[in-house]
Design an enzyme around this catalytic site. Structure first.
Site, short mmCIF file in Angstrom:
data_model
loop_
_atom_site.label_atom_id
_atom_site.label_comp_id
_atom_site.label_asym_id
_atom_site.label_seq_id
_atom_site.Cartn_x
_atom_site.Cartn_y
_atom_site.Cartn_z
N ARG A 104 -3.23 8.11 4.95
CA ARG A 104 -2.95 6.90 5.72
C ARG A 104 -3.16 7.06 7.22
O ARG A 104 -3.20 6.05 7.94
CB ARG A 104 -1.52 6.42 5.43
CG ARG A 104 -1.26 6.16 3.95
CD ARG A 104 -2.25 5.18 3.34
NE ARG A 104 -1.92 4.92 1.93
CZ ARG A 104 -2.58 4.04 1.17
NH1 ARG A 104 -3.60 3.37 1.66
NH2 ARG A 104 -2.26 3.86 -0.09
N GLU A 141 14.77 -0.50 -0.55
CA GLU A 141 14.27 -1.62 0.24
C GLU A 141 15.37 -2.66 0.48
O GLU A 141 16.25 -2.85 -0.36
CB GLU A 141 13.07 -2.27 -0.49
CG GLU A 141 12.38 -3.33 0.36
CD GLU A 141 11.07 -3.84 -0.25
OE1 GLU A 141 10.73 -3.41 -1.37
OE2 GLU A 141 10.42 -4.66 0.40
N ARG A 156 2.70 2.77 -3.17
CA ARG A 156 1.90 3.50 -4.15
C ARG A 156 2.14 5.00 -4.06
O ARG A 156 1.79 5.74 -4.98
CB ARG A 156 0.40 3.20 -3.97
CG ARG A 156 0.03 1.73 -4.09
CD ARG A 156 0.46 1.16 -5.44
NE ARG A 156 0.00 1.98 -6.54
CZ ARG A 156 -1.22 1.99 -7.05
NH1 ARG A 156 -2.13 1.18 -6.57
NH2 ARG A 156 -1.54 2.79 -8.04
N GLN A 176 0.85 -1.20 0.00
CA GLN A 176 0.00 0.00 0.00
C GLN A 176 0.88 1.25 0.00
O GLN A 176 0.62 2.22 -0.70
CB GLN A 176 -0.89 0.02 1.25
CG GLN A 176 -1.93 -1.09 1.28
CD GLN A 176 -2.92 -0.91 2.42
OE1 GLN A 176 -2.63 -0.26 3.43
NE2 GLN A 176 -4.09 -1.49 2.28
C1 FAD Z 1 -8.42 4.36 1.05
C2 FAD Z 1 -7.55 4.03 -0.14
C3 FAD Z 1 -7.88 2.96 -0.95
C4 FAD Z 1 -7.10 2.62 -2.06
N1 FAD Z 1 -7.43 1.55 -2.84
C5 FAD Z 1 -6.65 1.22 -3.91
C6 FAD Z 1 -6.98 0.09 -4.75
O1 FAD Z 1 -7.97 -0.60 -4.53
N2 FAD Z 1 -6.16 -0.21 -5.80
C7 FAD Z 1 -5.06 0.55 -6.10
O2 FAD Z 1 -4.36 0.26 -7.06
N3 FAD Z 1 -4.73 1.62 -5.32
C8 FAD Z 1 -5.49 1.96 -4.25
N4 FAD Z 1 -5.14 3.04 -3.46
C9 FAD Z 1 -3.91 3.79 -3.80
C10 FAD Z 1 -4.27 5.15 -4.43
O3 FAD Z 1 -4.95 4.98 -5.67
C11 FAD Z 1 -2.98 5.97 -4.67
O4 FAD Z 1 -2.16 5.28 -5.57
C12 FAD Z 1 -2.20 6.18 -3.38
O5 FAD Z 1 -3.03 6.62 -2.34
C13 FAD Z 1 -1.10 7.21 -3.62
O6 FAD Z 1 -1.70 8.46 -3.77
P1 FAD Z 1 -1.08 9.58 -4.70
O7 FAD Z 1 -0.99 9.10 -6.13
O8 FAD Z 1 -1.87 10.83 -4.49
O9 FAD Z 1 0.38 9.75 -4.04
P2 FAD Z 1 1.80 9.97 -4.72
O10 FAD Z 1 2.13 8.85 -5.63
O11 FAD Z 1 2.75 10.27 -3.60
O12 FAD Z 1 1.63 11.24 -5.57
C14 FAD Z 1 1.39 12.50 -4.94
C15 FAD Z 1 0.75 13.41 -5.99
O13 FAD Z 1 1.69 13.58 -7.06
C16 FAD Z 1 0.97 13.61 -8.29
N5 FAD Z 1 1.43 12.49 -9.12
C17 FAD Z 1 2.28 11.50 -8.76
N6 FAD Z 1 2.50 10.68 -9.79
C18 FAD Z 1 1.75 11.15 -10.81
C19 FAD Z 1 1.52 10.73 -12.14
N7 FAD Z 1 2.14 9.66 -12.67
N8 FAD Z 1 0.71 11.44 -12.91
C20 FAD Z 1 0.09 12.53 -12.43
N9 FAD Z 1 0.24 12.99 -11.18
C21 FAD Z 1 1.07 12.31 -10.38
C22 FAD Z 1 -0.51 13.53 -7.94
O14 FAD Z 1 -1.01 14.83 -7.79
C23 FAD Z 1 -0.51 12.83 -6.63
O15 FAD Z 1 -1.66 13.09 -5.84
C24 FAD Z 1 -5.92 3.39 -2.35
C25 FAD Z 1 -5.58 4.46 -1.52
C26 FAD Z 1 -6.37 4.78 -0.42
C27 FAD Z 1 -5.95 5.92 0.47
#
Ligand code: FAD
Length: 311
Positions: free
Chosen positions: A231, A120, A112, A109
């Site tokens: 989180r 790691e 992501r 998790q």
């Molecule tokens: C309650 C919950 C349930 C979830 N369930 C699932 C699930 O079922 N399956 C699953 O696969 N994931 C799941 N996730 C993961 C979720 O989809 C996100 O991948 C994860 O929370 C990381 O968020 P983020 O992309 O905002 O963070 P980060 O990767 O840290 O990115 C931070 C910000 O940077 C920008 N960014 C980063 N990379 C890119 C990019 N390539 N393109 C555009 N903008 C970018 C965005 O603005 C993003 O918000 C879940 C997350 C939560 C909190």
């Protein structure tokens, strides 16, 4: 959480050293630098390094020449404003590096969150410890009925014992097979000198997701707060929330003003939809609104009522 004598000695040696510096340091964070904070049954979080403090956020926002403190109340006001307006780049001036020991399913998790630097522990190179996560009884719960992605009632009694026995048996058997595939274990020498053992990069594949891995995880304060907003949220899975809560404590020590602003404007705040805003306005005007007349789905309605503290 248990440390080997070598690990404990390494931490003690690191903590015994100090160096004079002109850079900003934060006494409250220095107090716990390098020290593992226990999480779950075998995990930990420890702060390895950091750069910047609340003053660095203020300094960047004002693009000033000095360390950037006027009066505490002014600095807090500015940081609150930045957080409220989502003027995020000044928060990126602060960085922090953690060493984390966590179950593999939590790591999946966590990884992501792409806006961090991660290194790691290599199970191609080293042998994984015989340490796996077994939930405490109060965290054993049935599948939630209303939310496919969550837990419902706590499982107790004989059913709980059966679950714990199955989890423990599977992990113990998997580790025993891992050690025999490797033909060695943490102790070292081959168990059976007649064959070379399977490569570490292959032997690891039978281990279950509750085995612990470790990584160094470095990010800036903006992205750390984004991670924590997702989180440390009550909807996040308990196991990753346990890590987020521990990291929140380190943020409180490190940048207390940014921490206070984060709690006020992000973690304990609420975002509601345009339809929900209209519902609240109708309620404030004295109208009796129910879910059917609100324009919200039953789930959105429940969420809005929770935000408003109504049943
Ligand atoms: C309650 C919950 C349930 C979830 N369930 C699932 C699930 O079922 N399956 C699953 O696969 N994931 C799941 N996730 C993961 C979720 O989809 C996100 O991948 C994860 O929370 C990381 O968020 P983020 O992309 O905002 O963070 P980060 O990767 O840290 O990115 C931070 C910000 O940077 C920008 N960014 C980063 N990379 C890119 C990019 N390539 N393109 C555009 N903008 C970018 C965005 O603005 C993003 O918000 C879940 C997350 C939560 C909190």
């Amino acid at each position: 959480m248990k440390l080997t004598p070598e690990q404990a000695a390494e931490i003690a040696a690191a903590r015994a050293q100090s160096r004079p510096t002109r850079r900003a340091t934060v006494l409250a964070l220095e107090e716990i630098l390098y020290e593992p904070r226990s999480v779950l049954d075998h995990g930990f979080v420890r702060v390895i390094d950091y750069m910047g403090d609340d003053g660095a956020i203020v300094q960047a926002a004002r693009v000033s020449y000095g360390r950037g403190t006027r009066r505490v109340s002014e600095d807090q006001g500015l940081i609150n404003y930045l957080m409220r307006q989502r003027h995020t780049t000044p928060f990126e001036m602060c960085e922090i590096k953690y060493h984390v020991k966590l179950p593999i399913f939590v790591a999946r998790q966590w990884i992501r969150h792409r806006t961090a630097n991660v290194n790691e522990y290599s199970a191609r190179y080293s042998i994984l410890d015989n340490e796996f996560y077994i939930p405490a009884p109060e965290h054993l719960a049935a599948q939630a009925q209303t939310n496919r992605q969550g837990r419902g009632d706590v499982i107790e009694g004989a059913a709980a014992s059966r679950v714990l026995d199955l989890l423990r048996d599977d992990a113990e058997r998997a580790y025993a097979h891992y050690a025999s595939l490797l033909n060695e274990d943490e102790a070292g020498p081959p168990r059976d000198p007649s064959w070379p053992g399977l490569a570490r990069e292959l032997a690891r594949m039978n281990l279950s997701l509750n085995f612990y891995t470790q990584w160094y995880w470095k990010t800036d304060l903006h992205n750390l707060l984004h991670f924590l907003s997702l989180r440390a949220d009550p909807h996040a899975q308990y196991e990753i929330r346990a890590y987020a809560d521990t990291m929140l404590e380190t943020v409180k020590r490190w940048v207390p003003m940014a921490y206070a602003a984060f709690l006020e404007y992000r973690l304990n705040a609420a975002t509601i939809s345009a339809t929900a805003v209209r519902v609240v306005r109708r309620m404030l005007a004295g109208e009796a609104v129910d879910q059917a007349s609100s324009g919200l789905s039953p789930r959105e309605w429940r969420e809005l009522m929770a935000v408003l503290g109504r049943s």
